[in-house]
Design a protein around this motif. Structure first.
Motif, mmCIF file in Angstrom:
data_model
loop_
_atom_site.group_PDB
_atom_site.id
_atom_site.type_symbol
_atom_site.label_atom_id
_atom_site.label_comp_id
_atom_site.label_asym_id
_atom_site.label_seq_id
_atom_site.Cartn_x
_atom_site.Cartn_y
_atom_site.Cartn_z
ATOM 1 N N THR A 50 6.475 13.932 11.161
ATOM 2 C CA THR A 50 5.488 13.572 10.178
ATOM 3 C C THR A 50 4.114 13.968 10.640
ATOM 4 O O THR A 50 3.940 14.497 11.724
ATOM 5 C CB THR A 50 5.533 12.055 9.985
ATOM 6 N N THR A 51 3.135 13.688 9.825
ATOM 7 C CA THR A 51 1.766 13.931 10.181
ATOM 8 C C THR A 51 1.042 12.597 10.160
ATOM 9 O O THR A 51 1.090 11.897 9.159
ATOM 10 C CB THR A 51 1.136 14.887 9.154
ATOM 11 N N LEU A 52 0.422 12.258 11.260
ATOM 12 C CA LEU A 52 -0.372 11.037 11.286
ATOM 13 C C LEU A 52 -1.821 11.420 11.053
ATOM 14 O O LEU A 52 -2.326 12.343 11.665
ATOM 15 C CB LEU A 52 -0.249 10.348 12.645
ATOM 16 N N PHE A 97 0.102 5.147 -3.573
ATOM 17 C CA PHE A 97 0.782 4.013 -2.983
ATOM 18 C C PHE A 97 2.063 3.598 -3.680
ATOM 19 O O PHE A 97 2.771 2.736 -3.201
ATOM 20 C CB PHE A 97 -0.173 2.829 -2.923
ATOM 21 N N ASN A 98 2.380 4.182 -4.811
ATOM 22 C CA ASN A 98 3.511 3.646 -5.573
ATOM 23 C C ASN A 98 4.836 3.751 -4.837
ATOM 24 O O ASN A 98 5.662 2.865 -4.912
ATOM 25 C CB ASN A 98 3.585 4.325 -6.927
ATOM 26 N N GLU A 140 4.549 12.916 0.717
ATOM 27 C CA GLU A 140 4.831 11.511 0.407
ATOM 28 C C GLU A 140 4.278 10.621 1.521
ATOM 29 O O GLU A 140 4.290 10.997 2.684
ATOM 30 C CB GLU A 140 6.347 11.253 0.319
ATOM 31 N N GLU A 150 12.677 4.724 2.320
ATOM 32 C CA GLU A 150 13.263 6.037 2.525
ATOM 33 C C GLU A 150 13.058 6.539 3.949
ATOM 34 O O GLU A 150 13.829 7.353 4.451
ATOM 35 C CB GLU A 150 12.602 6.993 1.534
ATOM 36 N N PHE A 151 11.999 6.070 4.579
ATOM 37 C CA PHE A 151 11.675 6.582 5.911
ATOM 38 C C PHE A 151 11.889 5.545 7.006
ATOM 39 O O PHE A 151 11.287 5.612 8.063
ATOM 40 C CB PHE A 151 10.239 7.100 5.911
ATOM 41 N N LEU A 201 -4.790 5.509 -1.747
ATOM 42 C CA LEU A 201 -4.487 4.334 -2.578
ATOM 43 C C LEU A 201 -3.784 4.736 -3.877
ATOM 44 O O LEU A 201 -3.001 3.984 -4.428
ATOM 45 C CB LEU A 201 -5.767 3.564 -2.909
ATOM 46 N N PHE A 202 -4.082 5.966 -4.334
ATOM 47 C CA PHE A 202 -3.458 6.427 -5.575
ATOM 48 C C PHE A 202 -2.016 6.873 -5.365
ATOM 49 O O PHE A 202 -1.290 7.101 -6.313
ATOM 50 C CB PHE A 202 -4.269 7.577 -6.181
#
Lengths: 183, 983
Positions: free
Chosen positions: A5-7, A18-19, A57, A87-88, A15-16
């Motif tokens: 992943t990418t941190l 976040f779903n 995601e 999922e993760f 925030l948009f």
């Protein structure tokens, strides 16, 4: 451990997205209003990190802060929220995010890292134990009642950082405390 | 901060009780206590302000304001008064007054660090960047602390960001900011990390990447320690910008050696590699390859590098990392894109992906990982191969082999997801799909046994099967048009929700299906159980607001708009608070981010929509019923001459990927089309609203009622400034726009294709055009202009105009009748024991009632104009003692018109009553649920399943009844207003 992943630092546009995270229930998650997120971004941006999958995601995030008096050897990192989308899960992502928060707290010269967790949340308690945390004290009725569930106690769990050479900060308290007794 | 005495000020003691009352919400007592105190101590200004706070909070805004200004006029310099006034002004949403307050305070106490700093923050709250810059410097002069200096620098950056003229930013503000920082660097006065961050920000915005690189890599860069890998990340960014590919490659390589799982560095490694290859770059013969060390510049090296990473995973005892395996696929994909035969050296994608599945197939993310690379292989062979790696038990009685534990389940599910993603499920025949549903349902139910100990807040392991089966049902429904599959789908989802009450995806899909079926009632609970928070009102609120009103659930529609509006309105206040905090803590990079966030919400498409729809809804429900149109418009402080929608910067914040899906991703084109459609519809609605506003301004009575609220008062003052009420002339341009937009809308719907089912919901636009409501409303809204003309020319000389108006009346009657005819029929139609929903009838009915509202407002205006014309005519007649019975055409036309409206509305009310009674009489239990008996022999429904399907049907039935009731109620109320149209 495999998180692939990418941190990166959390930003408002996240925030948009976040779903994916918010609409699934997850035992580790806490929910806050916008002001709360903005406060953390304004004050401790380095402690607010999001993990992003190759497809963009949101996989999870951690949010924390540094607080406490240095003189009283209580200066420490605090984990406010840690959350991984279903999922993760089972990829070690939570551990990676915790490790990162500990590293930041090390650099700030903290004595320990702490967090609160529902005593009933056995999955989380075990996970934190595996990561080297131990129960420092029980806070009575720390979580207030909601959705018909009664008030619930919290464990205040801690892990000593290298500055606390004698690991004084994690010696368990013999008695539980009340929320008003913690700062 | 200014030193404060330790001895308590006696005034503090006196004020204490008032503060306490205010804190406890006891505003009345606070006011009384303040008055008492003021009797004794007339000069205790703060008591006055506290009284004003009490007044403000009890709704006496005007009194509060007067009192506050009285104190502010004295230019107070005591802390108590200043702070209390600050609180009061904030509650009044007048933050600009706080700046005036502290401007006066620093004038009187020019050396106060505290007041200067309050002044800076007050400017920050209202975004007065230039004044902030000055206030910051003034502060620094009084107390030379670094943060103050950099507040001033940041204010320059904000001037640059907010400047309309980009040239000005780059030639003036930013260079000035740069020089200010350079001065501190030269004097070696840089102290904090935040200062270096700000320096970096300035250089980055100036495009001075080389200089920025120097800073980051130099001594100042050592201060960048808070964030992990802060320096490395910044360097990487700058190497990319500067196209320093050797350094970019070497640094990526170094970071990957440290952490072979960080995806972003694989991407920069490959990007830089191929750039170097394209440039035929070769390393120098002597010395370092680059400032960051060794550089890879050939495909062979890259293959070697990836394989080394893989090799070290293979020998590890702990669980292997996914990164190196996916990096190999990424490299293959990039080589293939370049047409390079070298990809073969890395292996056969099918085999590699199969191996990946073997290794990671029990992880839920395996599907997401592989999805990206599916284009590398041909599908059938792959899915067949995958099944080899899915351990299932023996085939059971029902012909389905099932997994023995959750890992096997996850593998099977992963294979199923990949198969759906590759289009294999879509390619199945109808029977094939039915068999697949049967299999997925068996897996779903079987998998529930693994989750018996799951908490209510956790998901079931097999939930995804339930969702996937629902998706196949939807495919079948779209393909065959047979609605019974939809009912079965609803039943299955209801069952899924019963087993997994926290599964948001099941809720979302149920919500969507109910909406598509025209049943909004169950949606209310589903949405509220999603517990949508703040930004989600913007990102998924559209699911709710799209359907509530159009399905005739007006109360729920108001509520849905209110949820969203409350969030949007709090945004402004919330963000300014944290912008100030960001200055305090030196989180400079967050300041433009917070402002952009605020703008993104303020310019939200959804915000504009709920604003408009909420007002329209209020007018439909109230205007000319409980209050006049004029009053209603004034109460909502609607300014028809102002367009409050930021058309050019409208932001589509909808999350259109909110549904889990294995279908192809929603295309950019569909997103674009949907935004275009939404904007067109919004334009039509907003024009309708503004025209209604204009209509209300065309006052007949000289004495308009007094404005109801101070807010309305402000608007009333505004419209008074703009020259009394609106004139017919104001309507002309709006009507022109409406007509043009209708033209564009018609063009749009002509060429428009359908969105994917799980994509954006279509707007109401196509139906509005098809059923004639738009056209009818346009004709109605044009009437006032003609009637106004008639008022000027009088009845005597206007035969032609009168005939024209009378024709419009007739035309309206015909159009309304036509619309009403399109609402005829049963909402739930039962034929051959099967149930079919006809939601479009309901939607047409709502369009009808909305149009009736518009027509009645216009009619009320017409009657207001025609009535005096008629009475003056009668007076004339009386005088002349004429007995002629010829009524002018326009008057008789209007009378006929109102009479036919009367008939039409009674007819509509009756029609609705019929629909209600036939719905109530419907016995859903009697329906057969099985669709195609032949193909579904295997799937005869159990008792439980029947219960879930019936439950879904009951919900739809009950929802339709409620919609009919709400629409019927409104029509009856509207019919009652017909009496007032008598002339």
């Amino acid at each position: 451990m495999a998180y692939m992943t990418t941190l990166r630092g959390f930003n408002c546009d996240d925030l948009f997205k976040f779903n994916n995270m918010r609409l699934f229930p997850y035992p580790l998650a806490l929910q806050y209003g916008i002001p709360f997120y903005l406060q953390y971004l304004a004050h401790w941006p380095e402690y607010f990190v999001v993990a992003e999958a190759p497809g963009g995601e949101l996989m999870g995030y951690i949010m924390g802060k540094a607080e406490g008096s240095v003189a009283r050897e209580e200066w420490h990192g605090h984990v406010t929220a840690l959350s991984v989308a279903p999922e993760f899960r089972r990829l070690g992502l939570a551990a990676k995010l915790m490790e990162m928060l500990e590293e930041i707290s090390e650099r700030k010269g903290g004595f320990f890292v702490d967090l609160f967790v529902r005593v009933s949340n056995q999955v989380a308690v075990n996970m934190y134990k595996q990561l080297g945390y131990s129960v420092y004290r029980t806070v009575i009725e720390y979580y207030s009642a909601s959705n018909g569930e009664p008030d619930e106690d919290a464990y205040d769990m801690r892990k000593a950082l290298s500055r606390d050479t004698e690991k004084k900060s994690i010696i368990p308290l013999p008695h539980p405390v009340r929320p008003e007794d913690i700062e | 901060m200014a030193a404060r005495g330790h001895v308590q000020d006696p005034n503090d003691r006196r004020l204490r009780p008032i503060y306490d009352y205010l804190d406890n919400g006891n505003n009345k007592m606070a006011i009384q206590q303040a008055e008492k105190l003021l009797k004794k101590h007339r000069d205790l200004h703060c008591a006055k302000v506290l009284k004003a706070i009490g007044l403000q909070r009890t709704g006496k805004q005007d009194e509060a304001f007067t009192l506050a200004q009285e104190v502010a006029g004295l230019e107070p310099t005591d802390d108590n008064s200043l702070q209390a006034l600050t609180i009061l002004y904030r509650e009044m949403h007048r933050p600009e007054l706080v700046t005036k307050l502290y401007e006066a305070a620093v004038r009187k106490v020019p050396t106060s660090e505290e007041y200067h700093s309050h002044l800076f923050m007050a400017y920050a709250r209202v975004g007065e960047y230039k004044k902030m810059q000055q206030a910051g410097m003034a502060l620094y002069k009084i107390v030379p602390k670094n943060p103050y200096y950099f507040w001033s620098v940041m204010s320059l950056v904000m001037q640059a960001i907010s400047a309309q003229d980009e040239k000005l930013s780059h030639t003036m503000f930013l260079p000035l900011a740069e020089r200010m920082v350079e001065k501190m660097v030269k004097e070696e006065k840089i102290e904090a990390e935040a200062e270096v961050q700000l320096y970096f920000m300035i250089l980055e915005r100036l495009g001075k990447y080389a200089e920025a690189l120097e800073v980051v890599r130099g001594q100042l860069g050592e201060k960048l320690t808070s964030e992990l890998q802060s320096r490395e990340n910044k360097c990487m960014f700058l190497y990319g910008r500067l196209e320093q590919w050797p350094e970019c490659n070497a640094l990526s390589r170094k970071l990957l050696l440290k952490n072979p799982d960080d995806w972003q560095f694989y991407l920069s490694y490959f990007d830089s590699l191929f750039n170097l290859i394209d440039q035929s770059w070769t390393p120098p013969e002597e010395g370092n390859h680059s400032a960051e060390g060794e550089v890879h510049c050939s495909v062979a090296q890259a293959i070697g590098f990836v394989e080394e990473r893989l090799a070290s995973e293979e020998v590890k005892e702990t669980r292997p990392l996914r990164g190196p395996y996916l990096a190999r696929l990424e490299l293959i994909s990039r080589l293939r894109q370049r047409g390079s035969p070298d990809e073969q050296q890395l292996g056969e994608p099918l085999e590699l992906m199969f191996q990946y599945f073997v290794k990671f197939g029990d992880k839920p993310c395996c599907f997401t990982d592989l999805k990206v690379f599916l284009h590398l292989l041909s599908c059938d062979a792959f899915v067949n191969r995958l099944t080899e790696a899915v351990p299932l038990g023996p085939v059971g009685e029902d012909g389905v082999a099932l997994p023995g534990d959750t890992r096997a389940l996850q593998r099977h599910l992963g294979a199923a997801q990949l198969s759906r993603c590759l289009g294999l499920q879509h390619a199945l025949s109808t029977d094939g799909k039915l068999a697949l549903i049967h299999e997925l349902r068996a897996h779903y139910r079987h998998g529930l046994q693994f989750g018996t100990s799951c908490l209510k807040t956790e998901l079931q392991f097999s939930d995804m099967y339930c969702l996937m089966a629902a998706h196949v049902y939807i495919d079948l429904w779209i393909e065959t048009g047979k609605e019974h599959v939809l009912w079965q789908c609803l039943g299955l989802l209801e069952e899924g929700l019963a087993h997994s009450p926290s599964n948001a995806q099941i809720k979302l899909l149920l919500l969507l299906l109910f909406c598509r079926l025209g049943a909004f009632e169950p949606v209310v609970d589903l949405y509220s159980s999603l517990d949508a928070k703040h930004v989600q009102h913007d990102t998924i609120g559209y699911l709710l607001t799209r359907y509530a009103e159009s399905l005739g659930q007006f109360a729920a529609a108001s509520q849905a708009c209110n949820f969203s509006l409350r969030f949007f309105h709090s945004n402004q206040k919330d963000t300014s608070e944290y912008i100030i905090q960001a200055y305090k803590y030196g989180a400079f990079e967050k300041i433009p981010e917070f402002i952009a966030f605020r703008n993104r919400l303020n310019n939200s498409l959804h915000f504009a929509q709920v604003r408009t729809e909420r007002m329209l809804l209020d007018l439909y429900l109230d205007a000319d019923i409980s209050s006049t149109l004029e009053e209603s418009v004034k109460n909502m402080s609607l300014c028809p001459e102002e367009d409050d929608i930021p058309w050019d910067s409208l932001r589509d914040n909808r999350d259109l990927d909110v549904f889990v899906s294995w279908n192809p991703k929603l295309s950019k084109e569909h997103r674009q089309l949907s935004l275009e459609e939404e904007s067109l519809w919004l334009r039509l609605r907003s024009l309708t609203l503004r025209l209604a506003g204009c209509l209300s301004g065309l006052c007949h009575s000289p004495q308009a009622p007094p404005p109801a609220t101070p807010h309305a008062q402000r608007n009333a003052e505004k419209s008074a400034e703009n020259g009394v009420a609106s004139k017919p002339a104001d309507m002309q341009p709006l009507l022109g726009q409406l007509e043009r937009t209708l033209g564009q809308a018609a063009q749009f719907t002509d060429k428009h294709q359908q969105y994917p089912f799980l994509g954006p919901p279509p707007t109401r636009l196509p139906q509005a055009l098809a059923n004639g409501s738009c056209q009818c409303q346009l004709v109605a809204l044009q009437l006032p202009l003609h009637v106004q003309e008639l008022e000027t020319s009088g009845l005597d000389q206007s035969a032609e105009l009168q005939a024209q108006i009378a024709n419009l009346f007739k035309s309206l009657t015909v159009q309304l009748q036509d619309m009403l005819n399109k609402c005829k029929g049963d909402l739930l139609e039962v034929t051959d024991g099967r149930c079919r929903a006809q939601p479009s009838l309901l939607e047409n009915l709502v369009f009808f009632v909305e149009t009736v509202c518009v027509v009645l407002w216009v009619s009320s205006h017409c009657s207001g104009t025609l009535r005096p014309l008629k009475s003056s005519l009668q007076k004339k007649k009386k005088k002349k003692k004429e007995t002629s019975t010829v009524t002018p055409v326009v008057l008789s036309g209007f009378q006929e018109f109102t009479a036919s409206l009367q008939t039409l509305l009674s007819q509509a009310v009756e029609q609705i009553q019929d629909q209600e009674s036939s719905l109530t009489a419907l016995k859903l239990e009697a329906l057969s649920l099985e669709g195609l008996p032949q193909a579904e022999v295997k799937d005869t429904f159990s008792c439980d399943e029947r219960t879930f399907i019936k439950a879904a049907m009951d919900k739809v039935q009950s929802s339709y009844l409620r919609s009919l009731q709400e629409v019927g109620d409104l029509l009856r109320k509207r019919a009652d207003t017909l009496k007032s149209l008598k002339i």
